[in-house]
Design a protein around this motif. Structure first.
Motif, PDB file in Angstrom:
ATOM      1  N   LEU A  65     -66.876  19.926  25.461  1.00 27.34           N
ATOM      2  CA  LEU A  65     -66.768  20.505  24.125  1.00 27.34           C
ATOM      3  C   LEU A  65     -67.921  20.101  23.201  1.00 27.34           C
ATOM      4  N   VAL A  66     -69.065  19.793  23.795  1.00 27.53           N
ATOM      5  CA  VAL A  66     -70.305  19.551  23.056  1.00 27.53           C
ATOM      6  C   VAL A  66     -71.385  20.313  23.803  1.00 27.53           C
ATOM      7  N   ASP A  67     -72.091  21.201  23.107  1.00 31.89           N
ATOM      8  CA  ASP A  67     -73.117  21.957  23.832  1.00 31.89           C
ATOM      9  C   ASP A  67     -74.538  21.694  23.347  1.00 31.89           C
ATOM     10  N   GLU A  68     -74.680  20.815  22.326  1.00 31.71           N
ATOM     11  CA  GLU A  68     -76.030  20.447  21.907  1.00 31.71           C
ATOM     12  C   GLU A  68     -76.006  19.152  21.100  1.00 31.71           C
ATOM     13  N   VAL A  69     -77.122  18.447  21.163  1.00 31.31           N
ATOM     14  CA  VAL A  69     -77.363  17.283  20.319  1.00 31.31           C
ATOM     15  C   VAL A  69     -78.698  17.539  19.630  1.00 31.31           C
ATOM     16  N   SER A  70     -78.683  17.530  18.310  1.00 34.38           N
ATOM     17  CA  SER A  70     -79.913  17.814  17.563  1.00 34.38           C
ATOM     18  C   SER A  70     -80.592  16.559  17.036  1.00 34.38           C
ATOM     19  N   GLU A  71     -79.820  15.464  16.893  1.00 41.03           N
ATOM     20  CA  GLU A  71     -80.394  14.198  16.433  1.00 41.03           C
ATOM     21  C   GLU A  71     -79.688  13.052  17.147  1.00 41.03           C
ATOM     22  N   LEU A  72     -80.491  12.080  17.562  1.00 38.90           N
ATOM     23  CA  LEU A  72     -79.933  10.902  18.222  1.00 38.90           C
ATOM     24  C   LEU A  72     -80.786   9.698  17.849  1.00 38.90           C
ATOM     25  N   ALA A  73     -80.177   8.755  17.142  1.00 41.57           N
ATOM     26  CA  ALA A  73     -80.831   7.485  16.825  1.00 41.57           C
ATOM     27  C   ALA A  73     -80.123   6.429  17.665  1.00 41.57           C
ATOM     28  N   HIS A  74     -80.840   5.802  18.543  1.00 37.94           N
ATOM     29  CA  HIS A  74     -80.295   4.873  19.544  1.00 37.94           C
ATOM     30  C   HIS A  74     -79.220   3.960  18.967  1.00 37.94           C
ATOM     31  N   ARG A  75     -77.996   4.122  19.506  1.00 43.79           N
ATOM     32  CA  ARG A  75     -76.843   3.293  19.156  1.00 43.79           C
ATOM     33  C   ARG A  75     -76.576   3.200  17.652  1.00 43.79           C
ATOM     34  N   ARG A  76     -77.006   4.228  16.904  1.00 46.95           N
ATOM     35  CA  ARG A  76     -76.756   4.229  15.458  1.00 46.95           C
ATOM     36  C   ARG A  76     -76.073   5.501  14.984  1.00 46.95           C
ATOM     37  N   ARG A  77     -76.639   6.663  15.341  1.00 50.15           N
ATOM     38  CA  ARG A  77     -76.031   7.907  14.877  1.00 50.15           C
ATOM     39  C   ARG A  77     -76.432   9.077  15.773  1.00 50.15           C
ATOM     40  N   LEU A  78     -75.599  10.103  15.689  1.00 51.94           N
ATOM     41  CA  LEU A  78     -75.810  11.319  16.473  1.00 51.94           C
ATOM     42  C   LEU A  78     -75.357  12.510  15.638  1.00 51.94           C
ATOM     43  N   GLN A 107     -66.185  13.499  22.105  1.00 49.74           N
ATOM     44  CA  GLN A 107     -67.198  13.660  23.151  1.00 49.74           C
ATOM     45  C   GLN A 107     -68.596  13.438  22.584  1.00 49.74           C
ATOM     46  N   ALA A 108     -68.839  13.921  21.362  1.00 46.22           N
ATOM     47  CA  ALA A 108     -70.135  13.647  20.722  1.00 46.22           C
ATOM     48  C   ALA A 108     -70.320  12.145  20.547  1.00 46.22           C
ATOM     49  N   ALA A 109     -69.247  11.449  20.148  1.00 48.96           N
ATOM     50  CA  ALA A 109     -69.300   9.994  20.007  1.00 48.96           C
ATOM     51  C   ALA A 109     -69.626   9.341  21.350  1.00 48.96           C
ATOM     52  N   LEU A 110     -69.048   9.847  22.425  1.00 53.40           N
ATOM     53  CA  LEU A 110     -69.303   9.296  23.756  1.00 53.40           C
ATOM     54  C   LEU A 110     -70.762   9.482  24.173  1.00 53.40           C
ATOM     55  N   VAL A 111     -71.359  10.604  23.803  1.00 54.64           N
ATOM     56  CA  VAL A 111     -72.789  10.804  24.088  1.00 54.64           C
ATOM     57  C   VAL A 111     -73.603   9.730  23.366  1.00 54.64           C
ATOM     58  N   LEU A 112     -73.247   9.436  22.118  1.00 51.90           N
ATOM     59  CA  LEU A 112     -73.948   8.385  21.372  1.00 51.90           C
ATOM     60  C   LEU A 112     -73.783   7.034  22.060  1.00 51.90           C
ATOM     61  N   ILE A 113     -72.561   6.715  22.456  1.00 49.00           N
ATOM     62  CA  ILE A 113     -72.289   5.426  23.084  1.00 49.00           C
ATOM     63  C   ILE A 113     -73.030   5.287  24.416  1.00 49.00           C
ATOM     64  N   ARG A 114     -73.066   6.354  25.216  1.00 46.98           N
ATOM     65  CA  ARG A 114     -73.541   6.254  26.600  1.00 46.98           C
ATOM     66  C   ARG A 114     -74.890   6.921  26.866  1.00 46.98           C
ATOM     67  N   HIS A 115     -75.618   7.376  25.859  1.00 47.76           N
ATOM     68  CA  HIS A 115     -76.859   8.112  26.123  1.00 47.76           C
ATOM     69  C   HIS A 115     -77.877   7.314  26.935  1.00 47.76           C
ATOM     70  N   ASP A 116     -77.863   6.003  26.786  1.00 44.33           N
ATOM     71  CA  ASP A 116     -78.811   5.182  27.531  1.00 44.33           C
ATOM     72  C   ASP A 116     -78.199   4.573  28.794  1.00 44.33           C
ATOM     73  N   ARG A 117     -76.913   4.859  29.026  1.00 45.29           N
ATOM     74  CA  ARG A 117     -76.206   4.382  30.215  1.00 45.29           C
ATOM     75  C   ARG A 117     -75.307   5.510  30.715  1.00 45.29           C
ATOM     76  N   PRO A 118     -75.873   6.565  31.305  1.00 46.72           N
ATOM     77  CA  PRO A 118     -75.078   7.725  31.721  1.00 46.72           C
ATOM     78  C   PRO A 118     -73.908   7.349  32.615  1.00 46.72           C
ATOM     79  N   MET A 119     -72.843   8.140  32.520  1.00 44.51           N
ATOM     80  CA  MET A 119     -71.627   7.890  33.293  1.00 44.51           C
ATOM     81  C   MET A 119     -71.001   9.207  33.738  1.00 44.51           C
TER      82      MET A 119
END
Length: 151
Positions: free
Chosen positions: A19-32, A55-67
């Protein structure tokens, strides 16, 4: 910045529950900032709006550690949602934008907050989400024992 294929490499969700089809901004472990264009024939159920934000929150949490595989990479667990407020329904064809801020990350437990908007209109506010990662084995053991998940 990130499309659906890259999102699928980070989190285990797949259509029709992705239920997330895009990410337009990602600041490492701070905001998405990311979102979803709503499909269907009626308003998006509020439970799916909250799931989409999660799910957007999960992308922020795990963007540097895919699961992408819960059996080997762990299972994301939403432990607590607090101070949830819903606005108007989100309609088919509308783009809902999720804004997620991570307040703290302690080991595999994250504390987040944020909201979702359609245009300038707030349709969801999340005062706090406490989420954690658990191994598939620990969840199986807890289910077999009939107890709450604590490890």
């Amino acid at each position: 910045m990130m499309g659906i294929e890259e999102i699928k490499r980070i989190i285990p969700h797949r259509p029709p529950m992705l239920l997330v089809d895009e990410v337009s901004e990602l600041a490492h472990r701070r905001r998405l900032t990311g979102g979803l264009t709503v499909a269907g024939t009626g308003p998006m159920p509020i439970s799916l709006l909250l799931e989409s934000w999660g799910q957007a929150a999960l992308v922020l949490i795990r963007h540097d550690r895919p699961m992408p595989d819960v059996l080997t990479d762990g299972v994301p667990v939403a432990g607590v949602f607090e101070r949830i407020r819903y606005g108007r329904p989100v309609l088919p064809g509308e783009k809902v934008t999720h804004r997620v801020t991570m307040d703290r990350l302690i080991a595999d437990t994250a504390f987040l907050r944020g909201d979702s908007v359609v245009g300038d209109e707030v349709v969801l506010t999340v005062g706090r989400l406490v989420g954690a990662m658990r191994s598939a084995e620990s969840l199986r053991a807890a289910i077999a024992a009939g107890s709450a998940v604590t490890a």
